[in-house]
Each structure stands twice: as C-alpha cells, then as structure tokens.
Design a protein around this motif. Structure first.
Motif, PDB file in Angstrom:
ATOM      1  N   LEU A 141       0.840  -1.200   0.000  1.00 21.25           N
ATOM      2  CA  LEU A 141       0.000   0.000   0.000  1.00 21.25           C
ATOM      3  C   LEU A 141       0.877   1.251   0.000  1.00 21.25           C
ATOM      4  O   LEU A 141       1.717   1.435   0.880  1.00 21.25           O
ATOM      5  N   LYS A 142       0.670   2.113  -1.002  1.00 20.86           N
ATOM      6  CA  LYS A 142       1.382   3.388  -1.114  1.00 20.86           C
ATOM      7  C   LYS A 142       0.363   4.498  -1.374  1.00 20.86           C
ATOM      8  O   LYS A 142      -0.752   4.252  -1.838  1.00 20.86           O
ATOM      9  N   GLN A 143       0.799   5.712  -1.098  1.00 20.81           N
ATOM     10  CA  GLN A 143      -0.099   6.852  -1.314  1.00 20.81           C
ATOM     11  C   GLN A 143      -0.347   7.080  -2.792  1.00 20.81           C
ATOM     12  O   GLN A 143      -1.487   7.209  -3.215  1.00 20.81           O
ATOM     13  N   GLU A 146      -3.205   9.494  -4.704  1.00 24.18           N
ATOM     14  CA  GLU A 146      -4.303   9.825  -3.791  1.00 24.18           C
ATOM     15  C   GLU A 146      -3.860  10.875  -2.777  1.00 24.18           C
ATOM     16  O   GLU A 146      -2.670  11.052  -2.522  1.00 24.18           O
ATOM     17  N   TYR A 151      -5.691   7.890   1.385  1.00 26.25           N
ATOM     18  CA  TYR A 151      -4.666   6.893   1.707  1.00 26.25           C
ATOM     19  C   TYR A 151      -4.784   6.416   3.153  1.00 26.25           C
ATOM     20  O   TYR A 151      -4.680   5.207   3.442  1.00 26.25           O
ATOM     21  N   LYS A 154      -7.830   3.933   3.553  1.00 31.07           N
ATOM     22  CA  LYS A 154      -7.530   2.578   3.088  1.00 31.07           C
ATOM     23  C   LYS A 154      -6.646   1.826   4.075  1.00 31.07           C
ATOM     24  O   LYS A 154      -6.848   0.629   4.334  1.00 31.07           O
TER      25      LYS A 154
END
Length: 392
Positions: A141-143, A146, A151, A154
C-alpha cells in the motif's frame, strides 16, 4: 401472625414477550421488510458484513436467535409462538441483508441460527490465508496519486481487519501489574503509524523525519493531523501566485489602470504596455482626431481611412499613374512636356500666345491611359531641348 404473601410485583410480572428488555419483545417499529445493514453480503465482504450484522442484531436485542443462545422450544412450551414470531423476523432481516443470488439459496431454511452458520461456513475464509492477504496488501500500500485522507482511510480499513485476526494478550498475573493489554494496544498503534509514514510519497520526507525523531512517538491520529496540515499548506502555497496574478489581471482589465510607485494610479495600455493611455484611446487603432499635431507633421484625419488618403496625397507624383500602365515613349514624353510648358507660359504672360492643341484621346491612350489634368506640374522650369536623359 399473619401468613406470608408474595409481593404484588411478582404476582403481576409481565410475560417475556411484553418485557421490553427480553429478546422475545417485538416493538411496533420492527417489520420483516427492514434492511439492517446498508452493505449487502455478496460473498467477498463477509467479514465486514458479519460485524455490521452483529452490531445491528445487538441493537435489536435479537443476537441470541442467531448465536444459539435461544434454542427452539417445544411445541407445548408457552413461549413457542413468541419464539416463532421472533425467529421469523430475524430470518427476514437476514434475507434482506444479502444479495438476491445468496437470498435464493437460503430461502428454504427457516431457522435463523442455521442461516447464520450456513453463511459463515460458505463465505468465511481461513484465518491464515486472510492474514497473508492482508499483510501483502499492507506491504504494497502506497499513497501514489491519492490525497492523504484517502490513503489513510484505506490503511485503517486493512489494519483494523488485520488486527482483528491477531490474538489479544491478556494479563495472566493475579493482580494486574504488567499492563500487558495496554502495551499490546500501543504497540499495534505504533506499527500502524510506521506503516502510514512508510507509504507516504517522497515529497513528505521532511515531515516524516520530524515525526520519527519525536520522542515519544505521537499517536496515529496526531500523525495523520500533522501530515494533513502539511498537505493543506502546500495546496495554499501553490494556489497563492495563481490567485494573485488572476486578481491583478482582472483589476487591470476592469479599470484600465495600474498602481505605480507611491500608490498613484496610472493609465496602462494593454496593447503596447505604456502607461500614458488606454487601449480604447490608442490613435494608431482608432485614428487621429481632426487638427491633432497640426504643424508637427501629424496627419489631420480622424479615421484610419482618412490617414491613408492623406498619406497618398503627400506621396510622390509618379504614384498617381495606374499600376500596370504601358511605358511612355520619348516622343510622347516630349509632347506632354511641351504642352505643359506652353500652358505655364500662357498663364504667366498677358500677351496672347500660340495655342497648342491639347492631346487627343489617342495621345492620352498612348500616355498609358492617364489624363494630363491629373498630372501635376513637374518640379522644374525652363526650356526643354528635346534630349531625355531617361534613356541613359
């Protein structure tokens, strides 16, 4: 001594289906068409749906009908009819909370607890497989593109589900002195905070370094607030030059003036950039007014068409000949010059002079279609010998 009699409260206690604190009580607001949760079960969202349904059933005081706490009574039991009513109500709620495809598969199951266990067996995934899936999603998971809010949302959804699968550490000592439960919760929050900082874009490296160097580490909510404040400050700094430029341009276009030094207003022309006039008063575009610049070499026509005509009148005399006219021969030129000299002598001498016939139409045609009346006097005087140096 008077015999002991039971209290009136025990003699007049209401039955369970009339007691508002009993699971058998059905208020008038409950009906079979109610959908308890907004998100229906579609097979892949069982964990979220399960938690939402548990919360809704607890609020309705009907969770005991699905978790097996209240079993089906015998037909001879006085509460059998009321149990049947409550069970049918919960069955309707369960059918309304799943998609139509799943609802058709549980249509012939009449026991709410059996429907609940059937859905759990079909759609509940194994803990280990789900934990691996959640861990992989957290690591990747990365920004990206967004904003910070999307972010963070999530991340919290994945992290809360991942934390729910982990065993809770409870205190095992007789009298709690280690505070293991609180320490475990703080450790989970620190792990989530580090995951949030790691997934931020490289542009937030400065604020990330400042947060990591803080001792003790701020809470997850505080870290999110700091990063969100940094994002909003950057958006303001990016919009400020654009807004100031647009405001300045709109003020100039609306008023036609610009502020100079000392706060004094000056005219500003948007065509040439000078401050002595505005574009609606530019003479090169609208023409010079009558009498403007008289004696200083300025044209005196107001419109641009008038300026062109005046400029043509002051042009050299050779410009009056039509473009493309045939060239004049030496004899034609000599005749024309002789005729002009005679006219000049007649006008200046009182004595009668020899009349020279004017050029005929054929002569005019030979001159290139130009009438002698439109040709001004040549800028020379004296006799003409007949030699023409135009031929070299």
């Amino acid at each position: 001594m008077a015999p002991h009699t039971p209290s009136s409260s025990k003699l007049h206690s209401p039955p369970p289906y009339e007691d508002q604190t009993s699971p058998y009580f059905l208020p008038s607001s409950d009906n079979p068409g109610v959908q308890l949760v907004t998100q229906q079960l579609n097979g892949s969202n069982y964990i979220n749906w399960n938690r939402s349904m548990i919360t809704a059933l607890m609020a309705k005081n009907k969770l005991a009908f699905v978790d097996g706490s209240i079993q089906r009574p015998l037909h001879s039991d006085l509460l059998y009819a009321q149990w049947l009513r409550c069970n049918s109500m919960v069955v309707s709620w369960l059918r309304n909370s799943v998609v139509p495809e799943i609802s058709s598969s549980i249509m012939y199951i009449d026991d709410a607890s059996l429907i609940w266990s059937d859905l759990r067996d079909r759609f509940s995934q194994g803990n280990f497989a789900r934990i691996c899936q959640l861990k992989q999603q957290l690591l990747t998971l990365k920004q990206g593109s967004e904003d910070v809010g999307a972010y963070f949302t999530k991340l919290r959804i994945l992290w809360d589900e991942y934390k729910d699968f982990q065993p809770a550490r409870w205190c095992t000592c007789d009298s709690c002195r280690c505070h293991s439960s609180r320490k475990w919760s703080e450790f989970q929050m620190q792990e989530c905070s580090m995951q949030f900082l790691i997934g931020l874009n490289p542009s937030y490296s400065q604020i990330r370094s400042q947060i990591i160097s803080t001792t003790p580490l701020p809470s997850l909510q505080k870290i999110f607030a700091l990063v969100l404040q940094e994002e909003r400050q950057r958006s303001i700094e990016q919009q400020s030059p654009v807004i100031s430029t647009e405001i300045q341009g709109s003020m100039i276009n609306a008023t036609g003036t610009a502020r100079g030094r000392g706060g004094k207003g000056k005219f500003l022309c948007t065509n040439c950039g000078k401050t002595s006039h505005t574009v609606d008063k530019l003479f090169e575009l609208i023409g010079y007014p009558p009498g403007y610049g008289r004696g200083r070499g300025k044209s005196q026509g107001y419109s641009t068409e008038g300026n062109r005509s005046i400029n043509q009148m002051s042009a050299p005399k050779a410009a009056v000949f039509p473009q493309g006219s045939p060239a004049l021969s030496t004899s034609d030129m000599a005749k024309m010059i002789s005729y002009l000299q005679t006219q000049m002598q007649v006008s200046s001498s009182p004595a009668p002079a020899q009349q020279i016939s004017a050029p005929t139409k054929a002569d005019v045609y030979n001159f290139g279609g130009v009438s002698p009346s439109v040709i001004a006097s040549p800028p020379f005087s004296g006799s003409f010998t007949g030699d023409c140096d135009w031929e070299g």
